[in-house]
Design a protein around this motif. Structure first.
Motif, PDB file in Angstrom:
ATOM      1  N   LYS A 148       0.809  -1.230   0.000  1.00  0.00           N
ATOM      2  CA  LYS A 148       0.000   0.000   0.000  1.00  0.00           C
ATOM      3  C   LYS A 148       0.839   1.276   0.000  1.00  0.00           C
ATOM      4  N   ASP A 149       2.007   1.241   0.667  1.00  0.00           N
ATOM      5  CA  ASP A 149       2.839   2.449   0.766  1.00  0.00           C
ATOM      6  C   ASP A 149       3.912   2.532  -0.326  1.00  0.00           C
ATOM      7  N   SER A 150       3.813   1.679  -1.309  1.00  0.00           N
ATOM      8  CA  SER A 150       4.811   1.673  -2.383  1.00  0.00           C
ATOM      9  C   SER A 150       4.790   2.985  -3.167  1.00  0.00           C
ATOM     10  N   PRO A 151       5.948   3.452  -3.590  1.00  0.00           N
ATOM     11  CA  PRO A 151       5.990   4.662  -4.410  1.00  0.00           C
ATOM     12  C   PRO A 151       5.536   4.404  -5.852  1.00  0.00           C
ATOM     13  N   PHE A 152       5.408   3.123  -6.229  1.00  0.00           N
ATOM     14  CA  PHE A 152       5.038   2.794  -7.601  1.00  0.00           C
ATOM     15  C   PHE A 152       3.535   2.920  -7.804  1.00  0.00           C
ATOM     16  N   GLN A 153       3.172   3.763  -8.757  1.00  0.00           N
ATOM     17  CA  GLN A 153       1.764   3.968  -9.074  1.00  0.00           C
ATOM     18  C   GLN A 153       1.369   3.298 -10.387  1.00  0.00           C
ATOM     19  N   THR A 154       2.363   3.053 -11.248  1.00  0.00           N
ATOM     20  CA  THR A 154       2.095   2.483 -12.570  1.00  0.00           C
ATOM     21  C   THR A 154       3.125   1.409 -12.907  1.00  0.00           C
ATOM     22  N   VAL A 155       2.838   0.671 -13.956  1.00  0.00           N
ATOM     23  CA  VAL A 155       3.789  -0.330 -14.455  1.00  0.00           C
ATOM     24  C   VAL A 155       5.072   0.344 -14.910  1.00  0.00           C
ATOM     25  N   GLN A 156       4.936   1.512 -15.534  1.00  0.00           N
ATOM     26  CA  GLN A 156       6.127   2.221 -16.001  1.00  0.00           C
ATOM     27  C   GLN A 156       7.019   2.649 -14.843  1.00  0.00           C
ATOM     28  N   ASP A 157       6.428   2.946 -13.699  1.00  0.00           N
ATOM     29  CA  ASP A 157       7.239   3.271 -12.519  1.00  0.00           C
ATOM     30  C   ASP A 157       8.124   2.088 -12.143  1.00  0.00           C
ATOM     31  N   VAL A 158       7.544   0.893 -12.182  1.00  0.00           N
ATOM     32  CA  VAL A 158       8.293  -0.319 -11.856  1.00  0.00           C
ATOM     33  C   VAL A 158       9.402  -0.539 -12.878  1.00  0.00           C
TER      34      VAL A 158
ATOM     35  N   MET B 144       9.866  -9.503 -21.599  1.00  0.00           N
ATOM     36  CA  MET B 144       9.277  -8.559 -22.544  1.00  0.00           C
ATOM     37  C   MET B 144       9.700  -7.116 -22.297  1.00  0.00           C
ATOM     38  N   THR B 145      10.199  -6.824 -21.098  1.00  0.00           N
ATOM     39  CA  THR B 145      10.617  -5.457 -20.780  1.00  0.00           C
ATOM     40  C   THR B 145      12.133  -5.293 -20.731  1.00  0.00           C
ATOM     41  N   GLY B 146      12.836  -6.403 -20.614  1.00  0.00           N
ATOM     42  CA  GLY B 146      14.286  -6.337 -20.533  1.00  0.00           C
ATOM     43  C   GLY B 146      14.803  -5.913 -19.166  1.00  0.00           C
ATOM     44  N   VAL B 147      13.952  -5.982 -18.135  1.00  0.00           N
ATOM     45  CA  VAL B 147      14.383  -5.582 -16.794  1.00  0.00           C
ATOM     46  C   VAL B 147      14.804  -6.805 -15.992  1.00  0.00           C
ATOM     47  N   LYS B 148      15.478  -6.553 -14.880  1.00  0.00           N
ATOM     48  CA  LYS B 148      15.927  -7.625 -13.999  1.00  0.00           C
ATOM     49  C   LYS B 148      15.400  -7.381 -12.592  1.00  0.00           C
ATOM     50  N   LEU B 149      14.579  -8.321 -12.102  1.00  0.00           N
ATOM     51  CA  LEU B 149      14.075  -8.290 -10.733  1.00  0.00           C
ATOM     52  C   LEU B 149      14.683  -9.462  -9.971  1.00  0.00           C
ATOM     53  N   THR B 150      14.671  -9.398  -8.652  1.00  0.00           N
ATOM     54  CA  THR B 150      15.233 -10.477  -7.836  1.00  0.00           C
ATOM     55  C   THR B 150      14.109 -11.370  -7.314  1.00  0.00           C
TER      56      THR B 150
ATOM     57  N   ALA C 152     -13.633  -7.553 -12.800  1.00  0.00           N
ATOM     58  CA  ALA C 152     -13.807  -7.039 -11.441  1.00  0.00           C
ATOM     59  C   ALA C 152     -13.412  -5.566 -11.319  1.00  0.00           C
ATOM     60  N   TYR C 153     -12.379  -5.156 -12.083  1.00  0.00           N
ATOM     61  CA  TYR C 153     -11.888  -3.781 -12.021  1.00  0.00           C
ATOM     62  C   TYR C 153     -11.712  -3.240 -13.450  1.00  0.00           C
ATOM     63  N   PRO C 154     -12.806  -2.949 -14.126  1.00  0.00           N
ATOM     64  CA  PRO C 154     -12.716  -2.533 -15.536  1.00  0.00           C
ATOM     65  C   PRO C 154     -11.981  -1.216 -15.766  1.00  0.00           C
ATOM     66  N   SER C 155     -11.838  -0.407 -14.727  1.00  0.00           N
ATOM     67  CA  SER C 155     -11.116   0.858 -14.897  1.00  0.00           C
ATOM     68  C   SER C 155      -9.609   0.697 -14.745  1.00  0.00           C
ATOM     69  N   LEU C 156      -9.180  -0.477 -14.295  1.00  0.00           N
ATOM     70  CA  LEU C 156      -7.748  -0.728 -14.102  1.00  0.00           C
ATOM     71  C   LEU C 156      -7.099  -1.090 -15.427  1.00  0.00           C
ATOM     72  N   VAL C 157      -6.005  -0.442 -15.761  1.00  0.00           N
ATOM     73  CA  VAL C 157      -5.328  -0.701 -17.038  1.00  0.00           C
ATOM     74  C   VAL C 157      -4.675  -2.083 -17.025  1.00  0.00           C
ATOM     75  N   THR C 158      -4.401  -2.605 -18.211  1.00  0.00           N
ATOM     76  CA  THR C 158      -3.666  -3.863 -18.336  1.00  0.00           C
ATOM     77  C   THR C 158      -2.168  -3.571 -18.403  1.00  0.00           C
ATOM     78  N   VAL C 159      -1.373  -4.596 -18.169  1.00  0.00           N
ATOM     79  CA  VAL C 159       0.074  -4.458 -18.334  1.00  0.00           C
ATOM     80  C   VAL C 159       0.396  -4.105 -19.778  1.00  0.00           C
ATOM     81  N   SER C 160      -0.335  -4.718 -20.695  1.00  0.00           N
ATOM     82  CA  SER C 160      -0.131  -4.458 -22.120  1.00  0.00           C
ATOM     83  C   SER C 160      -0.375  -2.994 -22.468  1.00  0.00           C
TER      84      SER C 160
ATOM     85  N   SER D  98       0.067  -0.612 -20.533  1.00  0.00           N
ATOM     86  CA  SER D  98       0.966   0.213 -19.720  1.00  0.00           C
ATOM     87  C   SER D  98       2.400   0.202 -20.217  1.00  0.00           C
ATOM     88  N   GLY D  99       2.588  -0.029 -21.506  1.00  0.00           N
ATOM     89  CA  GLY D  99       3.926   0.023 -22.070  1.00  0.00           C
ATOM     90  C   GLY D  99       4.582  -1.311 -22.310  1.00  0.00           C
ATOM     91  N   VAL D 100       3.816  -2.415 -22.155  1.00  0.00           N
ATOM     92  CA  VAL D 100       4.358  -3.742 -22.453  1.00  0.00           C
ATOM     93  C   VAL D 100       3.405  -4.403 -23.452  1.00  0.00           C
TER      94      VAL D 100
END
Length: 320
Positions: free
Chosen positions: A128-138, A170-176, A228-236, A238-240
């Motif tokens: 809930k307190d994450s600074p990330f608001q969007t997929v692009q933020d991540v 698909m994004t070329g990023v590296k997560l742990t 359930a959440y039609p107003s929520l964007v998809t990952v696709s 959101s830049g992927v």
């Protein structure tokens, strides 16, 4: 007794047994954890099937190695209609590409499709307190600091792991990767803020969504927006572009099960899926009805098989 007469009597006995099927409880082997999204869906549907068949239908959870242990076991079970399998797309169309040395079954030859029963909506969630608001933020953070963000999963080969691997590819990023012994524990640590992101099923997220508000959903993983959440964007969106992770669960019989028995099971499954109020009951548990007949289920399996073969190869996820 002459061999021919014995064979005729044996055949007659088999026919009578099939005519009176089922004459004892049926076991449904689910190679995933109890209380998981798949488990909830299977229990809801098989409860109704038991009423229609006039016999108990008992769900047994046999987890381990992303579902391979239980699936290997059920593939070797007697084809008498008294052992069925509840399998998801990860087990059938993804893990065989990744865990070739541990896969002892053929997804298409060893199981007889009965019915698709539920979709398991998956979201990208953050504390809930994450600074990330969007997929692009991540994505932006992960590109600036490769490996800095931790993501939790139910273990190697789990749906959460696979969804994140496809995202990284698909994004070329590296997560742990932070694997847990089950997705429930992984979700709890996301809510506690011990990990930064997780591809989480709706059913796992429910305890942490409003009113508790311990997890925020920032995108839907499917190709189209969530019911359930039609107003929520998809990952696709959101830049992927092209990202589509969907998880489904379906019922299967064992290869070699008599056609008459398969027909009875398919009819019972179809009637169960048509039960009034079933979509609403599934939705309360964070699931979506996915009523797929056998032929369509097989087609979806082949589509998923081809898609994940490419992803696993490209991301070099296969192990011997």
């Amino acid at each position: 007794m002459r061999p021919l007469l014995f064979a005729l009597l044996l055949a007659a006995g088999c026919v009578r047994a099939q005519e009176h099927y089922p004459s004892k409880p049926i076991q449904v082997l689910l190679p995933l954890q109890a209380a998981s999204a798949s488990d909830i869906a299977v229990r809801i549907v098989t409860e109704r099937m038991a009423e229609l068949l006039g016999q108990g239908v008992v769900v047994e959870n046999v987890s381990g190695v992303g579902g391979l242990i239980g699936t290997n076991r059920v593939a070797a079970a007697r084809a008498d209609g008294y052992t069925l399998a509840a399998l998801n797309n990860s087990i059938l169309t993804i893990l065989p590409h990744m865990q070739k040395g541990q896969t002892k079954f053929d997804s298409f030859a060893d199981f007889v499709p009965l019915r698709g029963i539920a979709n398991i909506p998956t979201y990208l969630g953050v504390p809930k307190d994450s600074p990330f608001q969007t997929v692009q933020d991540v994505i932006n953070h992960a590109r600036a600091k490769p490996g800095d963000l931790n993501y939790s999963t139910g273990g190697p080969g789990s749906p959460q792991h696979l969804a994140t691997e496809m995202f990284q590819h698909m994004t070329g990023v590296k997560l742990t990767h932070v694997p847990y012994k089950g997705a429930t524990a992984a979700a709890a640590d996301l809510a506690a803020g011990r990990v930064q992101v997780m591809f989480i099923s709706h059913s796992l997220a429910l305890p942490y969504l409003p009113p508790s508000e311990r997890v925020r959903l920032i995108a839907f993983a499917g190709a189209e927006r969530s019911k359930a959440y039609p107003s929520l964007v998809t990952v696709s969106e959101s830049g992927v572009p092209g990202y589509d992770y969907s998880s489904w669960i379906a019922l299967f019989a064992v290869k070699g099960t008599a056609p008459e028995v398969v027909s009875k099971l398919r009819n019972a499954a179809a009637q169960a899926m048509a039960t009034p109020g079933l979509p609403e009951r599934l939705a309360k548990s964070g699931l979506e009805i996915w009523d797929q007949p056998p032929e369509r289920l097989t087609a979806v399996m082949r589509e998923d098989w081809a898609r994940w073969d490419k992803v696993v190869r490209a991301a070099k996820l296969a192990t011997e």
